[in-house]
Enzyme design. Structure first.
Site, short mmCIF file in Angstrom:
data_model
loop_
_atom_site.label_atom_id
_atom_site.label_comp_id
_atom_site.label_asym_id
_atom_site.label_seq_id
_atom_site.Cartn_x
_atom_site.Cartn_y
_atom_site.Cartn_z
N CYS A 1 0.84 -1.20 0.00
CA CYS A 1 0.00 0.00 0.00
C CYS A 1 0.87 1.24 0.00
O CYS A 1 1.40 1.64 1.04
CB CYS A 1 -0.94 -0.01 1.21
SG CYS A 1 -2.01 1.46 1.28
N CYS B 1 -0.51 4.08 2.21
CA CYS B 1 -0.32 3.84 3.64
C CYS B 1 1.13 4.09 4.05
O CYS B 1 1.41 4.69 5.09
CB CYS B 1 -0.67 2.39 4.01
SG CYS B 1 -2.25 1.82 3.37
N ASP B 2 2.08 3.61 3.27
CA ASP B 2 3.48 3.55 3.72
C ASP B 2 4.45 4.41 2.92
O ASP B 2 5.62 4.53 3.30
CB ASP B 2 3.96 2.09 3.68
CG ASP B 2 3.13 1.21 4.61
OD1 ASP B 2 2.71 1.71 5.66
OD2 ASP B 2 2.90 0.04 4.28
#
Length: 313
Positions: free
Chosen positions: A139, A142-143
């Site tokens: 992701c 997300c990261d």
């Protein structure tokens, strides 16, 4: 079959990511006395994330497991009955919905909220498993923030991979897009965005052989080109973007899904094609797949369930 115990509930929630726990919080506060079964991965995909910085309410950030434990405690505070168990069979043919748990318990529910999530597809490398959460991610949204100014690899050649590469290009120094074939499967529009982005380099006909690193995390990747020659690239992050598999298999005989398996819901609601059965989180969301959007849809599903039961009675 005579050994199977039966339990009746107003609201059954299947799955325990942000969507499932949020549905449990709202359903509990609406006095639906929800029973939640956590599924194969209690806490969902976030339990494999080391740091979460984009969920509102955590100004200093929080680890995925800590956040999911907080959500679980909040649901239990309002009376949600949370247990370990996996839905192995369902029967949505009548007004009372039947769900078998671990093949040894039958739950008869007035309403069912499906929050079983989706599983990211990985390449299947041993080194990939080793560095999950310390350099390997599925992701970018997300990261990606953790790799600002650094070099990363995105593996994949479809729309998702191209989208992730373009997103990361806005944060990272350089993005290598590793594509197994000699062309991109992405839409023409996405391909153009990739080719116009100066800090994305597309490596066609390369496959990932091994992700390398040390105690600090990922430090590089070993690729194989079309001539079977090994190519080493120094990177800090490795993003796998080869798709997700919605965890909807057990529901498919009854609930309508798209060709990939995402459960279809009535736009603007969490209602499925079965009256009294609702879906929320990544099992019905192929666009956003974020913890906060999953939590939001969990809230919607609980409200939809509460209104369904009120109207029924």
């Amino acid at each position: 079959m005579s050994d199977i115990s039966t339990e009746k509930v107003k609201c059954l929630i299947i799955g325990s990511g942000p969507a499932g726990y949020t549905a449990a919080i709202y359903a509990s506060r609406a006095n639906l006395k929800p029973l939640l079964f956590e599924g194969l991965q209690p806490g969902g995909q976030l339990t494999t994330t080391t740091e979460v910085e984009n969920f509102p309410g955590y100004p200093q950030g929080v680890t995925g497991p800590e956040m999911m434990e907080d959500l679980k405690k909040q649901a239990e505070r309002f009376g949600a009955d949370i247990r370990f168990g996996i839905a192995t069979k369902v029967d949505f043919s009548g007004p009372i919905h039947k769900v078998w748990i671990d093949d040894n318990k039958l739950i008869e529910a007035d309403s069912v909220i499906i929050a079983t999530g989706a599983t990211a597809k990985y390449l299947g490398l041993e080194s990939e498993e080793k560095f999950k959460g310390t350099g390997v991610s599925a992701c970018a949204t997300c990261d990606g923030f953790f790799y600002r100014g650094k070099d990363v690899v995105v593996a994949g050649g479809g729309d998702t991979a191209c989208e992730e590469a373009v997103y990361l290009a806005g944060l990272c120094n350089k993005v290598y897009l590793v594509v197994r074939k000699d062309f991109l499967r992405a839409s023409k529009a996405m391909q153009e965005r990739v080719f116009k982005t100066k800090n994305i380099e597309v490596l066609f006909q390369h496959t990932t052989k091994e992700i390398v690193g040390d105690m600090s995390g990922v430090t590089g990747v070993l690729l194989t080109n079309k001539n079977n020659e090994e190519v080493h690239i120094s990177i800090h992050g490795f993003f796998v973007a080869i798709g997700h598999q919605p965890n909807s298999e057990v529901f498919k005989p009854w609930v309508k899904t798209d060709e990939v398996g995402y459960i279809e819901t009535v736009p603007g609601t969490c209602k499925t094609n079965i009256s009294g059965v609702f879906a929320c989180g990544d099992v019905q969301d192929k666009h956003y797949r974020q913890a906060i959007t999953a939590a939001g849809s969990g809230c919607m599903a609980a409200i939809d369930a509460e209104r369904y039961i009120s109207e029924k009675n």
